[in-house]
Design a protein around this motif. Structure first.
Motif, PDB file in Angstrom:
ATOM      1  N   ALA A  36      56.849   5.480 -84.680  1.00 34.12           N
ATOM      2  CA  ALA A  36      56.349   5.734 -83.784  1.00 34.12           C
ATOM      3  C   ALA A  36      55.861   5.743 -82.707  1.00 34.12           C
ATOM      4  CB  ALA A  36      58.121   5.757 -82.611  1.00 34.12           C
ATOM      5  N   LEU A  37      55.420   7.307 -83.018  1.00 29.80           N
ATOM      6  CA  LEU A  37      54.197   8.296 -82.149  1.00 29.80           C
ATOM      7  C   LEU A  37      52.467   7.966 -82.906  1.00 29.80           C
ATOM      8  CD1 LEU A  37      55.324  11.379 -82.118  1.00 29.80           C
ATOM      9  CD2 LEU A  37      55.429  10.456 -79.868  1.00 29.80           C
ATOM     10  N   LEU A  63      59.348  11.507 -72.103  1.00 26.10           N
ATOM     11  CA  LEU A  63      60.244  11.960 -72.984  1.00 26.10           C
ATOM     12  C   LEU A  63      61.818  11.609 -72.336  1.00 26.10           C
ATOM     13  CD1 LEU A  63      61.722  12.385 -75.604  1.00 26.10           C
ATOM     14  CD2 LEU A  63      60.891  14.434 -75.434  1.00 26.10           C
ATOM     15  N   LEU A  99      58.567   3.736 -77.491  1.00 28.96           N
ATOM     16  CA  LEU A  99      59.141   4.114 -78.603  1.00 28.96           C
ATOM     17  C   LEU A  99      60.651   4.447 -78.578  1.00 28.96           C
ATOM     18  CD1 LEU A  99      56.042   7.216 -79.441  1.00 28.96           C
ATOM     19  CD2 LEU A  99      55.845   4.468 -79.165  1.00 28.96           C
ATOM     20  N   LEU A 146      59.037   7.401 -74.438  1.00 25.51           N
ATOM     21  CA  LEU A 146      59.660   7.815 -75.488  1.00 25.51           C
ATOM     22  C   LEU A 146      61.626   7.610 -75.525  1.00 25.51           C
ATOM     23  CD1 LEU A 146      59.175   9.855 -79.311  1.00 25.51           C
ATOM     24  CD2 LEU A 146      61.765   9.119 -77.651  1.00 25.51           C
ATOM     25  N   ILE A 158      60.068   9.018 -86.011  1.00 29.78           N
ATOM     26  CA  ILE A 158      59.704   9.111 -84.683  1.00 29.78           C
ATOM     27  C   ILE A 158      57.944   9.623 -85.178  1.00 29.78           C
ATOM     28  CG2 ILE A 158      59.759  10.907 -83.324  1.00 29.78           C
ATOM     29  CD1 ILE A 158      62.111  12.307 -83.992  1.00 29.78           C
ATOM     30  N   ALA A 164      61.361  15.283 -82.120  1.00 27.88           N
ATOM     31  CA  ALA A 164      60.301  14.665 -81.256  1.00 27.88           C
ATOM     32  C   ALA A 164      59.108  15.696 -79.853  1.00 27.88           C
ATOM     33  CB  ALA A 164      60.756  13.444 -79.470  1.00 27.88           C
ATOM     34  N   ILE A 198      62.246   3.474 -83.255  1.00 24.67           N
ATOM     35  CA  ILE A 198      62.390   5.525 -84.377  1.00 24.67           C
ATOM     36  C   ILE A 198      63.959   4.770 -84.693  1.00 24.67           C
ATOM     37  CG2 ILE A 198      63.042   7.542 -83.489  1.00 24.67           C
ATOM     38  CD1 ILE A 198      60.976   6.767 -81.413  1.00 24.67           C
ATOM     39  N   SER A 213      65.200   8.473 -76.262  1.00 25.42           N
ATOM     40  CA  SER A 213      66.247   9.001 -76.905  1.00 25.42           C
ATOM     41  C   SER A 213      67.283   8.878 -76.305  1.00 25.42           C
ATOM     42  CB  SER A 213      65.799   9.672 -77.750  1.00 25.42           C
ATOM     43  OG  SER A 213      65.544  10.949 -76.904  1.00 25.42           O
TER      44      SER A 213
END
Ligand code: MG
Length: 614
Positions: A271-272, A7, A118, A95, A268, A18, A146, A97
């Motif tokens: 996407a997961l 992440l 993601l 992921l 989220i 998330a 996302i 972000s």
């Protein structure tokens, strides 16, 4: 077996949400996290998730603290930490972000390493769409977005019935914090008002971008990249409640859309789930609620940045987004630090991006993207310094910026005018300054005004708001300026009401079809839309929006008026005659165009300039 996930940007708004989902999700094993500088929060997360073996932190000085507290975790630091954590942790899924341009290279790296990405970092696709698409084509990596709008689009596209084709995609905007703010004062809106988003709770940068609709322009660009559609096929429309996030219009004019609560947990989760999560199916209750939702056109005067960006990116898709993004990051930061006002933010964004886009060429390699980004940041920083200094000294930034150009013009004039012409000019100016001739001059002006309508009287009352000091993010957080805050004051005293505004209803379309004119609305519904779709008027709305946009483009193109705004009132188009002249002089090309006797300065009043003052 659980998928390993890293992440990036774990301490931000999306990162935190998330984490709350990953905590419950048995399909994932969180092996790595990263942040820019919040070491304390990273340590806290690592303690909560014992599966974390890698931590990346961009600020090197913060790495030591993590190393000593968590000796069993591998700590990476420095500029490329977000990239090396992908190599070291070797996850199945990344992921991202991360906020801003910094997220682009890690995204690209993840795809080059064939990871599932993601993607919550907008800039990845806005800035590097071309490179990302190449990486997708050459490898086995995948992207799941996302973002509420793009997730809505992806879900709807997955639901398109066999044999039907998609005519158009649409995404919605809430209108941001300034959607009801007195339009003429948007340029000096205090930070408190700008950060007061009506429907979403997000980070400061994206909340400012929502108020200016820079964010929505980015989302249109992103959608065009993600779903491989030209910009013109993606429409944006205001949906105040943020409950419909986006949808598609099919070739038979039926519409599919996503109606769901405005929480980022839904995108989220989508996407997961690697895109397997389905669209929310409407209950009878939902159907009723949907009928009450309101949609509006994006107002060109209220949100000039949206149209500016779409137009510039439409013409220069390879380099304009890189420049706009870099400048925007710098100006939003300056605004949040109280250096400039919102109107200055827009002026600088517009001028620097427009000029640089025209002056530079398309990036062919990755390093060109980085260079262009850096150049745009430098130019924006320079311009901010000029604006901030002028404001600090109580001057008008536009005067300060324009002075060297005026001087250069004067010098040029001195060179090209003949002695005879110069003498004539001098005599005229002497005459103007002679007190005995003043009465005569007044009379002459009166006659002229009767004939041409110029010069018009300057409106003076707004001077006070123009000199209002910008409020910094820090000041806003401390609530120091609560009493001085003009937002509430204006709210109380203003008789302005959006629904009563003529130009809006005159535009028709969505607005008319939706809740504002109930009779009309009912009639339309009776005509039958069995799909629970919200409107026949949708099509009209869009086609007119589109036509309008095109017409504007043509006009601007011809006359080089990329800074001008056109406001329409009482059937007359007020094109920004005055702006075009200051725009061109900013660019150093003096235009011998009649500008009217009243010379209105361009940037000092923020948004006010986009109207022709009366
Ligand atoms: Mg969004």
């Amino acid at each position: 077996m659980a998928r390993k996930i890293v992440l990036l940007g774990a301490t931000g708004s999306i990162g935190t949400q998330a984490l709350s989902l990953l905590k419950e999700d048995k399909n994932y094993e969180l092996v790595g996290i990263s942040a820019n500088q919040n070491s304390a929060k990273l340590i806290e997360i690592a303690k909560e998730f014992p599966s974390i073996k890698f931590i990346a932190i961009a600020t090197p000085s913060k790495a030591e603290e993590i190393k000593t507290t968590l000796p069993e975790v591998k700590v990476l630091s420095g500029e490329s930490a977000n990239i090396s954590i992908i190599d070291e942790a070797d996850p199945d899924v990344v992921l991202n972000s991360i906020l801003g341009f910094a997220g682009f290279l890690p995204s690209l790296h993840a795809l080059k390493k064939n990871k599932i990405l993601l993607l919550a970092n907008k800039e990845t696709l806005v800035v590097g769409g071309k490179f990302i698409n190449e990486a997708l084509k050459n490898g086995t990596g995948k992207i799941y977005p996302i973002d509420s709008e793009h997730v809505a689009l992806a879900k709807c596209l997955a639901d398109v019935p066999d044999g039907k084709t998609v005519k158009e995609l649409f995404i919605t905007a809430s209108g941001g914090a300034l959607r009801d703010y007195p339009e003429k004062q948007i340029g000096v809106a205090p930070i408190k008002a700008v950060l007061n988003h009506p429907t979403w709770h997000m980070g400061a940068k994206i909340t400012v971008d929502s108020a200016t609709m820079v964010n929505k322009a980015y989302e249109v660009i992103e959608a065009s990249m993600l779903f491989n559609r030209p910009l013109k096929d993606i429409k944006a429309v205001i949906q105040r409640e943020s409950l419909i996030h986006g949808g598609v219009v099919l070739n038979d004019d039926t519409k599919l859309f996503e109606y769901s609560p405005n929480t980022m947990l839904i995108p989220i989760k989508y996407a997961l789930s690697l895109g397997t999560e389905k669209r929310h199916q409407l209950t009878a209750e939902d159907e009723e609620a949907v009928k009450k939702l309101k949609f509006e056109d994006i107002d060109k005067n209220r949100y000039p940045m949206f149209f500016f960006i779409i137009e510039l990116v439409g013409k220069y898709p390879d380099r304009a987004p890189i420049i706009i993004n870099a400048v925007d990051e710098i100006v939003v930061n300056a605004y949040l630090n109280g250096l400039i006002r919102l109107g200055d933010l827009e002026t600088i964004l517009r001028k620097v991006s427009s000029r640089l886009t025209h002056e530079t060429s398309n990036p062919s390699e990755l390093k060109d993207v980085l260079n262009l980004d850096e150049k745009a940041r430098d130019e924006a920083t320079k311009m901010i310094k000029i604006f901030a200094n002028a404001l600090k000294n109580g001057n008008n930034p536009s005067d300060v910026v324009a002075k060297p150009i005026r001087d250069a013009n004067k010098k040029h004039e001195d060179n090209v005018l003949s002695e005879e012409e110069k003498a004539k000019k001098k005599k005229a100016s002497r005459w103007k300054n002679d007190p005995s001739k003043k009465a005569l001059l007044k009379e002459h002006q009166k006659e002229k005004k009767a004939k041409t309508g110029y010069p018009k009287k300057e409106k003076k009352e707004e001077r006070s708001s123009f000199h209002k000091k910008p409020q910094s993010f820090g000041e806003y957080m401390d609530h120091k300026d609560e009493k001085k805050d003009s937002y509430h004051k204006n709210d109380r005293h203003s008789s302005f009401h959006r629904d009563e505004r003529k130009p809006y209803s005159a535009k028709g379309g969505f607005h008319r079809g939706f809740g504002h004119h109930d009779k009309d609305d009912d009639k339309k519904r009776k005509e039958g839309h069995g799909d629970g779709s919200f409107h026949k008027s949708y099509g009209n709305h869009h086609s007119s929006f589109h036509k309008d946009g095109e017409r504007k483009e043509e006009r601007r193109d011809d006359q080089h008026r990329s800074f001008g705004h056109h406001s329409f009132s009482k059937g007359r188009s007020f094109s920004s005659r005055n702006h075009s002249s200051s725009h061109s002089s900013y660019r150093g090309e003096r235009r011998e165009e009649r500008t009217g006797d009243k010379k209105k300065r361009t940037f000092h009043r923020g948004r006010n300039n986009y109207h022709r003052g009366e």
